[in-house]
Design an enzyme around this catalytic site. Sequence first.
Site, PDB file in Angstrom:
ATOM      1  N   ASP A  76      32.559  54.343  43.050  1.00  0.00           N
ATOM      2  CA  ASP A  76      31.529  53.486  43.634  1.00  0.00           C
ATOM      3  C   ASP A  76      31.561  53.511  45.158  1.00  0.00           C
ATOM      4  O   ASP A  76      32.480  54.074  45.769  1.00  0.00           O
ATOM      5  CB  ASP A  76      31.682  52.050  43.104  1.00  0.00           C
ATOM      6  CG  ASP A  76      33.143  51.584  43.065  1.00  0.00           C
ATOM      7  OD1 ASP A  76      33.994  52.231  43.698  1.00  0.00           O
ATOM      8  OD2 ASP A  76      33.426  50.577  42.407  1.00  0.00           O
ATOM      9  N   ASN A  98      36.857  39.534  37.088  1.00  0.00           N
ATOM     10  CA  ASN A  98      35.782  39.148  36.154  1.00  0.00           C
ATOM     11  C   ASN A  98      35.529  40.216  35.094  1.00  0.00           C
ATOM     12  O   ASN A  98      34.528  40.176  34.394  1.00  0.00           O
ATOM     13  CB  ASN A  98      34.483  38.843  36.923  1.00  0.00           C
ATOM     14  CG  ASN A  98      33.924  40.063  37.646  1.00  0.00           C
ATOM     15  OD1 ASN A  98      34.490  41.158  37.577  1.00  0.00           O
ATOM     16  ND2 ASN A  98      32.808  39.882  38.349  1.00  0.00           N
ATOM     17  N   HIS A 131      35.085  43.486  35.666  1.00  0.00           N
ATOM     18  CA  HIS A 131      34.265  44.639  36.055  1.00  0.00           C
ATOM     19  C   HIS A 131      35.126  45.900  36.182  1.00  0.00           C
ATOM     20  O   HIS A 131      36.299  45.837  36.521  1.00  0.00           O
ATOM     21  CB  HIS A 131      33.443  44.374  37.325  1.00  0.00           C
ATOM     22  CG  HIS A 131      34.174  44.395  38.625  1.00  0.00           C
ATOM     23  ND1 HIS A 131      33.969  43.439  39.602  1.00  0.00           N
ATOM     24  CD2 HIS A 131      35.086  45.253  39.151  1.00  0.00           C
ATOM     25  CE1 HIS A 131      34.722  43.718  40.650  1.00  0.00           C
ATOM     26  NE2 HIS A 131      35.415  44.812  40.406  1.00  0.00           N
ATOM     27  N   GLU A 166      29.252  44.903  37.123  1.00  0.00           N
ATOM     28  CA  GLU A 166      29.493  43.472  37.014  1.00  0.00           C
ATOM     29  C   GLU A 166      29.087  42.971  35.624  1.00  0.00           C
ATOM     30  O   GLU A 166      28.372  43.671  34.886  1.00  0.00           O
ATOM     31  CB  GLU A 166      28.672  42.738  38.084  1.00  0.00           C
ATOM     32  CG  GLU A 166      28.998  43.142  39.511  1.00  0.00           C
ATOM     33  CD  GLU A 166      30.360  42.604  39.997  1.00  0.00           C
ATOM     34  OE1 GLU A 166      31.240  42.302  39.174  1.00  0.00           O
ATOM     35  OE2 GLU A 166      30.528  42.496  41.227  1.00  0.00           O
TER      36      GLU A 166
HETATM   37  C1  GLP Z   1      36.760  46.714  43.459  1.00  0.00           C
HETATM   38  C2  GLP Z   1      36.511  48.110  42.924  1.00  0.00           C
HETATM   39  C3  GLP Z   1      37.062  48.290  41.526  1.00  0.00           C
HETATM   40  C4  GLP Z   1      38.469  47.733  41.450  1.00  0.00           C
HETATM   41  C5  GLP Z   1      38.451  46.267  41.762  1.00  0.00           C
HETATM   42  C6  GLP Z   1      39.796  45.590  41.617  1.00  0.00           C
HETATM   43  O1  GLP Z   1      35.787  45.805  43.135  1.00  0.00           O
HETATM   44  N1  GLP Z   1      35.140  48.464  42.924  1.00  0.00           N
HETATM   45  O2  GLP Z   1      37.037  49.661  41.167  1.00  0.00           O
HETATM   46  O3  GLP Z   1      39.014  47.970  40.169  1.00  0.00           O
HETATM   47  O4  GLP Z   1      37.991  46.136  43.091  1.00  0.00           O
HETATM   48  O5  GLP Z   1      40.507  45.616  42.826  1.00  0.00           O
HETATM   49  P1  GLP Z   1      42.041  45.351  42.950  1.00  0.00           P
HETATM   50  O6  GLP Z   1      42.711  46.487  42.254  1.00  0.00           O
HETATM   51  O7  GLP Z   1      42.319  45.343  44.405  1.00  0.00           O
HETATM   52  O8  GLP Z   1      42.299  44.054  42.290  1.00  0.00           O
END
Ligand code: GLP
Length: 263
Positions: free
Chosen positions: A68, A137, A139, A144
Site C-alpha cells: 500500500d 482493527n 485491517h 479497512e
Molecule cells: C499500517 C499498514 C499495515 C500494517 C499496519 C500495522 O496500517 N498499512 O500493512 O500491518 O499498519 O502496523 P504495525 O505493525 O506498526 O502495528
Amino acid sequence: MEVIICQDEEAVGAYGAAKVAQIARAVGPSVVIGVATGSSPLSTYANLAAMVHDGTLDLSDATAFALDEYVGLPIDHPQSYHATIHRTVTEQLGLDPARVHVPDGSLENLQTAGERYEAAIKAAGGVDVQILGIGANGHVGFNEPTSSLSSRTRMKTLAPRTRADNARYFDSIDDVPIHCVTQGLGTILDARHVVLVATGAQKANAIAAIVEGPVSSMFPGSVLQLHQYATIVVDEPAAELLTMGAYYKHVNDNLPAWQRLDV
Ligand code: GLP
C-alpha cells in the site's frame, strides 16, 4: 490456517523469516515477495537481512511488491511507503531497487493506480510469499473494515482508528493522509503463501477475530481463512484471546519431521 505461537517478538521474527526464506529458496532466485510496512514485520526483515549477510539467502534477483501507499505524500517524504519500504526492506535485504514496486499514490494518476499495480503484479508472475502485519482493527494492507473480500488494488479511505494509530509517525494526526492505495483482499489472497506476523496485546483482539471468528469484512484479515497456505505467527500477548492456543501448540509439537521448520 497454520497458527504458530512464539514466546516473544524476537522468536516471531525468527520464525517469520525462516518461513519466508524456506519459500524463497524453494522458488529460486526470481522469487516475488510481497512486503508490508509497519512495526510488526521489522524483526522478520532483520532476520532475513542476517541470512542475506551470512550468505544463506540471496535476494539480489528477487522482485518485491509493497501492499500500500498513502495518497498525496511525495515519494521522498520520510513517511511515504516508498521511502519506508526503501529504508526497511530494499536496503536491509539487498534488493534491487528497480524491482521493488510500491503503489502510485500521486493525486494526478490516482484513477489508474490500482489497475496499473495489478498489471505489474501479474507481469511478474504473481506473488510467491506475502508478508503481512495486521492493524488493531483487523485491517491487512489498508483494507479497512467493510472492505470487499474480493477487492483488488484501489483507493481507500483510512479508518479514524488507523489514522490515530499511524499518527505516531507524523507531527500531528492532521498530517496523516486521509486516503491510500492498497492491494485488495482478493489481490492478497492470490499470493501463493501468506505469512502474517503480529506481536503485543494490542493485536490480541484482531488475531482472535481473524483466526477464530467468522469470515467477515468487519475483520478483513479473516479472509485469510479462505487461503490454502496462510501462516499466522504471533507472540504470547497477541495470542492471549485465542481459545484454541493449546491446540495450535499441540499441532506444532507433533508435526511430522518433513513439515517442521528449521528455526
Ligand atoms: C499500517 C499498514 C499495515 C500494517 C499496519 C500495522 O496500517 N498499512 O500493512 O500491518 O499498519 O502496523 P504495525 O505493525 O506498526 O502495528
